[in-house]
Design an enzyme around this catalytic site. Sequence first.
Site, PDB file in Angstrom:
ATOM      1  N   LYS A 150      16.149  10.055   7.596  1.00 40.49           N
ATOM      2  CA  LYS A 150      17.218   9.295   7.009  1.00 40.49           C
ATOM      3  C   LYS A 150      18.462   9.478   7.487  1.00 40.49           C
ATOM      4  CE  LYS A 150      13.893   7.132   4.251  1.00 40.49           C
ATOM      5  NZ  LYS A 150      13.135   7.818   3.836  1.00 40.49           N
TER       6      LYS A 150
HETATM    7  C1  LIG Z   1      11.922   7.722   2.537  1.00 46.10           C
HETATM    8  C2  LIG Z   1      11.575   6.597   1.392  1.00 46.10           C
HETATM    9  C3  LIG Z   1      11.392   7.138   0.047  1.00 46.10           C
HETATM   10  C4  LIG Z   1      10.974   8.491  -0.224  1.00 46.10           C
HETATM   11  O1  LIG Z   1      11.811   9.376   0.302  1.00 46.10           O
HETATM   12  P1  LIG Z   1      11.362  11.019   0.159  1.00 46.10           P
HETATM   13  O2  LIG Z   1      12.653  11.354  -0.017  1.00 46.10           O
HETATM   14  O3  LIG Z   1      10.831  11.259   1.304  1.00 46.10           O
HETATM   15  O4  LIG Z   1      10.712  11.160  -1.340  1.00 46.10           O
HETATM   16  C5  LIG Z   1      11.132   6.179  -0.698  1.00 46.10           C
HETATM   17  N1  LIG Z   1      11.427   4.621  -0.809  1.00 46.10           N
HETATM   18  C6  LIG Z   1      11.899   4.450   0.670  1.00 46.10           C
HETATM   19  C7  LIG Z   1      12.239   2.921   0.819  1.00 46.10           C
HETATM   20  C8  LIG Z   1      11.948   5.217   1.611  1.00 46.10           C
HETATM   21  O5  LIG Z   1      12.033   4.818   2.999  1.00 46.10           O
END
Ligand SMILES: *Cc1c(COP(=O)(O)O)cnc(C)c1O
Length: 390
Positions: free
Chosen positions: A181
Amino acid sequence: MRVEFFRHSVGSEELDAISRVFDSVFLTNGPENLEFERAFSDYLGIQEAVTTSSSTAALHLALVALGIGPGDEVVTTPMTFVATSNAILMAGAVPVFVDVNQATGLIDADRVESVITSRTKAILPVHLYGQLADMRVIRETADRAGVRVVEDAAHAIEAQRDGVRPGQLGDACTFSFYATKSITSGEGGALTTNDGEIAQTVRRLRNQGMSSSALDRYGSRYRHWDVAAPGWKAGMSTFQAAMLVPQLQRIEKMWARRDEIARRYEAAFEAAGIEFPVAVPESNRNARHLFTIWVDPLRRDDILHGLEQRGVGVAVNYRPIHLTSYYRSRFGYEAGDFPVAEMIGERTISLPLYSGLRDDEVDYVITTVAKVCGPQGARAASGNPRAVRG
Ligand SMILES: *Cc1c(COP(=O)(O)O)cnc(C)c1O
């Protein structure tokens, strides 16, 4: 050349921040968590932020905090990471999907109302790839129906649409700091809200339901804690919070570089006749989390593997959730239920997009994509998804 799909840009500032935690008392949920929560809510223009172990946990706890559970329905999109709908299942509720807009891949806000029933308790839009869903329409729809709104902003920290930023129109909004991210602590998440009560409830729910945390109790006369209702174990360590603080200070700079790269991709692929999601108007702001191209569905996997073979890191974001085995067998979904999401799922390829990409790497991605897709890929792709009725 080899261009990784993603490379983080954490370095010496994050290392320094982590090493300072070694010298402190609190290795988990420490003062750095409060510091990051304050800085993050200030950045977003929202009153409260609560750090969590992941954004999946933040989504789950948001739904629980809003009183959503067994027997309830939550309206969401099938074109997202499975975490979104898994969190609804974790709360004991049932996800109800709405198909997406064929130009953007975002939940079709105008269609949400048509699936709302007496069991619907919330709408859960996802700000896919970095563009905000139409939050004004979604908020109005929710208010008319008397339901809540939880936003999944895992792709969209830096985004804006119609003067609205993530979390500003929702009852709660969640963010991810997972390894790929835009700012990252490897694992981690946050929930934001303008409702102090929701924030307070989520703080309790992430810590076993305890009425106070170790940090709350530190430095004063020992006070006993209570549990009024059980919670989960879903907090963020101090190391993670510490390494997010300097990244948040660089977030606009990193976004500007991704925006520059994405604009180069768009100009080059437009010229090559390769499709990609339509960008929101200039007055809006795309967080530029993922750059996806839409190619001929019959050639997608060949193109995907061709790019891999030539050293370009790729991903597929996403094949729609309703066609995974579990969702098919539990809810009876079939191919054809959400045709626009399915078409995108068959055509999509995500390309490298991160602030550490060098110009020569961007050039290599562009020329390799054009070569692998070829005039045939471009021709077959053009105009295709717009033929599907959205
Ligand atoms: C990465 C992601 C998540 C999950 O995030 P985590 O921190 O790994 O739980 C949820 N929704 C979307 C759209 C994502 O890209």
